[in-house]
Scaffold this motif. Structure first.
Motif, short mmCIF file in Angstrom:
data_model
loop_
_atom_site.label_atom_id
_atom_site.label_comp_id
_atom_site.label_asym_id
_atom_site.label_seq_id
_atom_site.Cartn_x
_atom_site.Cartn_y
_atom_site.Cartn_z
N PHE A 199 0.81 -1.22 0.00
CA PHE A 199 0.00 0.00 0.00
C PHE A 199 0.84 1.28 0.00
CE2 PHE A 199 -3.22 -3.03 1.09
CZ PHE A 199 -4.38 -2.52 0.52
N GLY A 200 2.11 1.17 -0.30
CA GLY A 200 2.94 2.35 -0.47
C GLY A 200 2.81 2.93 -1.87
N ASN A 201 3.60 3.98 -2.15
CA ASN A 201 3.64 4.57 -3.49
C ASN A 201 4.68 3.91 -4.37
OD1 ASN A 201 3.21 7.53 -1.66
ND2 ASN A 201 1.63 6.74 -3.03
N LEU A 202 5.88 3.77 -3.85
CA LEU A 202 6.98 3.11 -4.56
C LEU A 202 7.32 1.83 -3.82
CD1 LEU A 202 9.28 6.20 -5.26
CD2 LEU A 202 7.56 5.20 -6.78
N ILE A 203 7.14 0.70 -4.50
CA ILE A 203 7.32 -0.61 -3.87
C ILE A 203 8.57 -1.27 -4.46
CG2 ILE A 203 6.23 -2.78 -3.25
CD1 ILE A 203 4.66 -0.26 -2.42
N LEU A 204 9.58 -1.47 -3.63
CA LEU A 204 10.76 -2.21 -4.05
C LEU A 204 10.54 -3.68 -3.74
CD1 LEU A 204 13.66 -2.78 -4.88
CD2 LEU A 204 14.43 -1.90 -2.67
N ALA A 205 10.37 -4.47 -4.78
CA ALA A 205 10.22 -5.92 -4.63
C ALA A 205 11.59 -6.54 -4.90
CB ALA A 205 9.17 -6.45 -5.60
N ASP A 206 12.37 -6.67 -3.83
CA ASP A 206 13.76 -7.08 -3.97
C ASP A 206 13.87 -8.59 -4.18
OD1 ASP A 206 16.37 -6.34 -4.23
OD2 ASP A 206 16.69 -5.87 -2.12
N GLU A 207 14.56 -8.97 -5.25
CA GLU A 207 14.76 -10.37 -5.61
C GLU A 207 13.43 -11.11 -5.69
OE1 GLU A 207 18.93 -11.93 -4.30
OE2 GLU A 207 17.96 -11.13 -2.51
N ILE A 208 12.59 -10.61 -6.56
CA ILE A 208 11.23 -11.14 -6.68
C ILE A 208 11.21 -12.62 -7.04
CG2 ILE A 208 11.04 -10.44 -9.11
CD1 ILE A 208 8.07 -9.84 -8.57
N ASN A 209 12.25 -13.10 -7.73
CA ASN A 209 12.26 -14.50 -8.14
C ASN A 209 12.66 -15.44 -7.00
OD1 ASN A 209 14.82 -13.34 -8.27
ND2 ASN A 209 15.54 -14.74 -9.86
N ARG A 210 12.85 -14.93 -5.78
CA ARG A 210 13.16 -15.80 -4.64
C ARG A 210 11.90 -16.21 -3.86
NH1 ARG A 210 17.95 -17.21 -3.72
NH2 ARG A 210 19.74 -16.07 -4.51
N ALA A 211 10.76 -15.63 -4.20
CA ALA A 211 9.52 -15.96 -3.50
C ALA A 211 8.73 -16.99 -4.31
CB ALA A 211 8.68 -14.71 -3.29
N PRO A 212 7.94 -17.82 -3.65
CA PRO A 212 7.14 -18.82 -4.36
C PRO A 212 6.05 -18.18 -5.22
CG PRO A 212 6.61 -18.81 -2.01
CD PRO A 212 7.80 -17.93 -2.18
N PHE A 232 1.29 4.70 -7.70
CA PHE A 232 1.67 3.34 -7.31
C PHE A 232 2.58 2.77 -8.38
CE2 PHE A 232 0.99 -1.27 -7.54
CZ PHE A 232 1.36 -1.64 -6.27
N MET A 233 3.74 2.30 -7.96
CA MET A 233 4.70 1.75 -8.91
C MET A 233 5.50 0.65 -8.22
SD MET A 233 7.75 3.76 -10.91
CE MET A 233 8.73 2.97 -12.20
N VAL A 234 5.56 -0.50 -8.86
CA VAL A 234 6.38 -1.60 -8.37
C VAL A 234 7.68 -1.63 -9.17
CG1 VAL A 234 6.60 -4.11 -8.20
CG2 VAL A 234 4.44 -2.99 -7.57
N LEU A 235 8.80 -1.64 -8.44
CA LEU A 235 10.10 -1.76 -9.06
C LEU A 235 10.72 -3.05 -8.52
CD1 LEU A 235 9.84 1.55 -7.97
CD2 LEU A 235 11.43 1.66 -9.89
N ALA A 236 10.66 -4.10 -9.32
CA ALA A 236 11.14 -5.41 -8.89
C ALA A 236 12.56 -5.64 -9.40
CB ALA A 236 10.21 -6.50 -9.41
#
Length: 328
Positions: free
Chosen positions: A103-116, A145-149
Motif C-alpha cells: 500500500f505504499g507509493n513506490l514498492i521495491l520488490a527485492d529479488e522477486i524470483n526468490r519468492a514462491p 503506485f509503482m512496483v520496481l522489482a
C-alpha cells in the motif's frame, strides 16, 4: 518544491532525473527508463548482477520524490499476506484489516524470483488491478503506485523464475550493465564523499518533487499525438514477432512466441513519454525504436535455434527493427 525546481512539469521531471543521476553514476539510460515507467504509470523489472545499484536507483527515486516507500525482501518463506496485508482479530472480537507494504507509493520488490509463485501472484495481481481483495472486500491502492522489482540473472538455486505471462505485466524490463572504467572511478569517489559527509555534518536534502508533478506530467503526455503511420509502425513491429516467417527464415527460426497486445500498448505509452521527455508533443519512429527493447525483450520467447546461434532477445529485436520498414 524549492526554488531550484522549475514550475513546469517537464523541467521538474528533468530535475528529478538529474538528481537520481547524481546518485547513480554511469547509469543514465537506466534512470531514464525508470522515469519513463513512472510517467507512463507502469511497473518495471530491473535485472542485473549484484552491486550494480538496482536498489540504490530505486531508493534515490524515493528520496527525491514525495512518496511512501516500501521494501519487500522476497524470500522462500514469504506469504501472500506479508505483501497485501490481512485481517487481524481485535481484543473486542472484531476483525480489522491491516494493510501490508504493497500500500505504499513506490514498492521495491527485492529479488522477486526468490519468492514462491503464490506470493509473486499476489504482487502481480496488485500491479494489474491496482487493488487487493481480502475476505471479499476490496482495498484500493494509492493513485501514485509503482512496483520496481529486481532480480539477479545468475543465481538460479532457490529461485522461482517468473512465468512469461507474469513477466508480461511489467511495462518495461530494464537490464543494468557494468559501468565504464571512468564511471567506476566516479562511483568510488562518490561513495567516499558520502562516507565523509555522513561522519561530519550531513547536508540538508533538497525539497522533494511533489506527486502532483507526476500527475501533471501524465496529463501532458496524454496529449502527445501519434500519427497513423507511427501507429502502423508499432503494430508492424509487434506483428513481426508473431509472424516472423514473413520476414525471413532467420527470424522464423529464432522466435517461438511473439509479443502480446500488452506489447503494443507498452510501446505506445513509453514512446509518447519518451517523446515528451525530449520536448516534443508528437511521436516519431525513432521514439518507438528508443524504447522497443525495454518494452519487448521480456515479451518474446526465443526458440532453441536462437540460443544455438548465440542470439539474445535484444539481438533478435535488433533484427526485427532492421527488417520492419517505416512507411513514409
Amino acid at each position: 518544491m524549492d526554488s531550484t525546481v522549475s514550475t513546469t512539469p517537464r523541467d521538474a521531471v528533468r530535475e528529478l532525473q538529474s538528481r537520481i543521476n547524481q546518485d547513480i553514476i554511469g547509469q543514465e539510460r537506466v534512470v531514464e527508463r525508470i522515469v519513463i515507467a513512472l510517467l507512463a504509470n507502469g511497473n518495471v523489472l530491473l535485472e542485473g548482477l549484484p552491486g550494480l545499484a538496482k536498489t540504490r536507483a530505486i531508493k534515490s527515486l524515493s528520496k527525491n520524490l514525495e512518496s511512501d516507500f516500501s521494501r519487500i525482501q522476497f524470500t522462500p518463506d514469504l506469504l501472500p499476506s506479508d505483501v497485501t496485508g490481512g485481517e487481524i482479530l481485535r481484543p473486542d472480537g472484531a476483525f480489522e484489516f491491516r494493510k501490508g507494504p504493497v500500500f505504499g507509493n513506490l514498492i521495491l520488490a527485492d529479488e522477486i524470483n526468490r519468492a514462491p509463485p503464490k506470493v509473486q501472484s499476489a504482487l502481480l495481481e496488485a500491479m494489474e488491478e491496482r487493488h487487493v481483495t481480502v475476505a471479499g472486500k476490496r482495498y484500493d491502492l494509492p493513485p501514485l503506485f509503482m512496483v520496481l522489482a529486481t532480480q539477479n540473472p545468475i543465481e538460479q538455486e532457490g529461485t522461482y523464475p517468473l512465468p512469461e505471462a507474469q513477466m508480461d505485466r511489467f511495462l518495461m524490463h530494464i537490464r543494468i550493465d557494468y559501468p565504464s572504467d571512468a564511471d567506476e572511478v566516479k562511483v568510488m569517489r562518490l561513495v567516499r564523499s558520502e562516507s565523509a559527509i555522513a561522519s561530519g555534518n550531513p547536508r540538508p536534502s533538497p525539497a522533494k518533487i511533489p506527486q502532483e508533478t507526476v500527475f501533471a506530467a501524465r496529463a501532458e503526455i496524454d496529449r502527445v499525438t501519434t500519427r497513423d503511420v507511427v501507429e502502423s509502425y508499432m503494430v508492424a513491429l509487434i506483428a513481426a514477432t508473431r509472424r516472423p516467417a514473413e520476414f525471413g527464415d532467420k527470424l522464423k527460426s529464432w522466435i517461438a512466441i511473439g509479443a502480446s497486445p500488452r506489447g503494443s500498448l507498452a510501446l505506445d505509452r513509453c514512446a509518447r513519454t519518451y517523446a515528451w521527455l525530449q520536448g516534443r508533443d508528437f511521436v516519431t519512429p525513432e521514439d518507438v525504436q528508443a524504447v522497443a527493447h525495454d518494452c519487448l525483450r521480456h515479451r518474446i520467447s526465443l526458440a532453441y535455434e536462437a540460443g544455438a546461434d548465440g542470439m539474445s532477445a535484444d539481438a533478435v529485436l535488433d533484427e526485427v527493427i532492421r527488417q520492419v520498414a517505416v512507411a513514409v
